[in-house]
Design a protein around this motif. Structure first.
Motif, PDB file in Angstrom:
ATOM      1  N   SER A 195       0.818  -1.293   0.203  1.00  0.00           N
ATOM      2  CA  SER A 195       0.019  -0.118  -0.073  1.00  0.00           C
ATOM      3  C   SER A 195       0.990   1.270   0.018  1.00  0.00           C
TER       4      SER A 195
ATOM      5  N   ALA B 238      -2.188   6.279  -4.452  1.00  0.00           N
ATOM      6  CA  ALA B 238      -2.325   5.260  -5.420  1.00  0.00           C
ATOM      7  C   ALA B 238      -2.325   5.744  -6.855  1.00  0.00           C
TER       8      ALA B 238
ATOM      9  N   VAL C 188      -3.797   4.928 -10.847  1.00  0.00           N
ATOM     10  CA  VAL C 188      -4.708   4.164 -11.642  1.00  0.00           C
ATOM     11  C   VAL C 188      -4.447   4.849 -13.241  1.00  0.00           C
TER      12      VAL C 188
ATOM     13  N   THR D 229      -2.944   0.445 -11.127  1.00  0.00           N
ATOM     14  CA  THR D 229      -4.202  -0.200 -11.606  1.00  0.00           C
ATOM     15  C   THR D 229      -4.534   0.149 -12.970  1.00  0.00           C
TER      16      THR D 229
ATOM     17  N   TYR E 270     -11.289   3.100  -7.520  1.00  0.00           N
ATOM     18  CA  TYR E 270     -10.944   4.069  -6.761  1.00  0.00           C
ATOM     19  C   TYR E 270     -11.224   3.494  -5.055  1.00  0.00           C
TER      20      TYR E 270
ATOM     21  N   ARG F  21     -11.190   0.167  -4.326  1.00  0.00           N
ATOM     22  CA  ARG F  21     -10.272  -0.706  -4.036  1.00  0.00           C
ATOM     23  C   ARG F  21      -8.928  -0.190  -3.373  1.00  0.00           C
ATOM     24  N   ALA F  22      -8.431   0.947  -4.146  1.00  0.00           N
ATOM     25  CA  ALA F  22      -7.014   1.592  -3.673  1.00  0.00           C
ATOM     26  C   ALA F  22      -7.311   2.112  -2.359  1.00  0.00           C
TER      27      ALA F  22
ATOM     28  N   ARG G 130      -6.974  -0.610   0.179  1.00  0.00           N
ATOM     29  CA  ARG G 130      -5.595  -1.186   0.320  1.00  0.00           C
ATOM     30  C   ARG G 130      -4.942  -0.221   1.039  1.00  0.00           C
TER      31      ARG G 130
ATOM     32  N   ALA H  86      -4.708   3.448   0.455  1.00  0.00           N
ATOM     33  CA  ALA H  86      -4.387   4.854  -0.244  1.00  0.00           C
ATOM     34  C   ALA H  86      -5.189   5.633   0.445  1.00  0.00           C
TER      35      ALA H  86
ATOM     36  N   VAL I 117      -5.753   9.255  -4.613  1.00  0.00           N
ATOM     37  CA  VAL I 117      -5.525   8.564  -6.020  1.00  0.00           C
ATOM     38  C   VAL I 117      -5.135   9.368  -7.118  1.00  0.00           C
TER      39      VAL I 117
ATOM     40  N   SER J 206      -5.266   9.630 -11.190  1.00  0.00           N
ATOM     41  CA  SER J 206      -5.793   8.731 -12.205  1.00  0.00           C
ATOM     42  C   SER J 206      -5.378   9.395 -13.600  1.00  0.00           C
TER      43      SER J 206
ATOM     44  N   SER K 107     -15.907   9.198  -5.140  1.00  0.00           N
ATOM     45  CA  SER K 107     -14.744   8.048  -4.509  1.00  0.00           C
ATOM     46  C   SER K 107     -14.638   8.474  -3.153  1.00  0.00           C
TER      47      SER K 107
END
Length: 281
Positions: free
Chosen positions: A2, A6, A8, A26, A74, A76-77, A80, A82, A85, A87, A108
């Protein structure tokens, strides 16, 4: 592992799985519909289906991911660990992918900064890697996003295609330019400029067009430190030869990647695509 920020992106960055795993990036897939069958961009099935379909003139279309798909990424991040994010996506002038990410970002559970890279392919991929490197070193959301913006703004992407017909049918290039190229039987060189695919030059033969593609890459690279990607569709021998020549000419060459593009980009360019992407460090 992590990370506070994050990263994406979408499948048109065409980053190898090893790179995605290294940085914990991701990749959200776009969809290519080949003769009525929807397939995920980046899968072997999509890659193997595309070129035969294009050569037999079967219908091929593409579509963006849904906002719900981005929202799931987002979430899932956040799950985990985060706290934010970044992107980073292909040009909004080419696809609605960026807009779908923006819609998802509003819902998000953690802050999301959506970056319109203004480009596609490894020109996007290099920007994603820059964002991931900053995030991995402890950079915050603004710093990670800025790294992607700076890298993609400096990167140039030049492409050769055998015909402009695929780009014209997909609405990715001016119809008048495409018809003019066909009428004059010239080989087109394209460039991503201001987020759009533009006809840069018209060259009489394929060999001269590829030689000019090489020169454009060398001119943009100069003597500075650069990463380069050579991308193609069903033109592996040409790609390997171009990469070998560039490796011998670029004094500041860092990373050199050679690979075939996925089905979404390939659907709009057709077999014979050869691209040179130069990303100053």
């Amino acid at each position: 592992m992590s990370r506070s920020v994050a990263v994406v992106t979408d499948s048109t960055a065409y980053l190898p799985q090893s790179v995605l795993e290294k940085y914990g990036v991701t990749s959200v897939p776009l969809t290519v519909v080949v003769d009525g069958t929807p397939l995920e961009d980046g899968t072997r099935e999509a890659a193997e289906s595309l070129v035969p379909a294009l050569r037999r003139h079967a219908p091929v279309t593409t579509s963006r991911p849904s906002p719900e798909t981005f929202l799931a990424a987002y979430r899932r991040a956040a799950e985990r660990g985060a706290s934010a994010v970044v992107s980073v996506h292909l040009s909004s002038e080419i696809s609605g992918t960026h807009d779908a990410a923006v819609l998802a970002a509003r819902r998000s559970p953690v802050p999301v900064r959506v970056v319109d890279s203004g480009t596609i392919g490894m020109a996007l991929g290099f920007g994603v890697v820059s964002a991931a490197e900053v995030a991995a070193s402890g950079g915050d959301l603004a710093e990670s996003a800025e790294a992607a913006i700076i890298r993609t703004a400096a990167t140039r992407a030049f492409f050769y295609v055998d015909t402009l017909d695929h780009l014209r049918r997909g609405g990715r290039i001016n119809t008048a330019q495409a018809l003019l190229g066909s009428a004059l039987a010239v080989k087109p060189l394209l460039e991503l400029r201001d987020g759009r695919i533009e006809l840069r030059e018209k060259v009489r033969t394929a060999s001269r067009a590829i030689a000019r593609l090489e020169e454009l890459a060398v001119e943009h690279a100069g003597s500075g430190s650069v990463d380069v990607a050579v991308q193609h569709l069903a033109a592996g021998e040409r790609a390997d030869q171009l990469a070998e020549r560039l490796a011998g000419r670029l004094s500041g060459l860092g990373e050199l990647r050679v690979g075939e593009v996925g089905a979404v980009l390939g659907a709009h360019t057709g077999p014979g695509l050869l691209g040179a992407i130069v990303a100053p460090r």
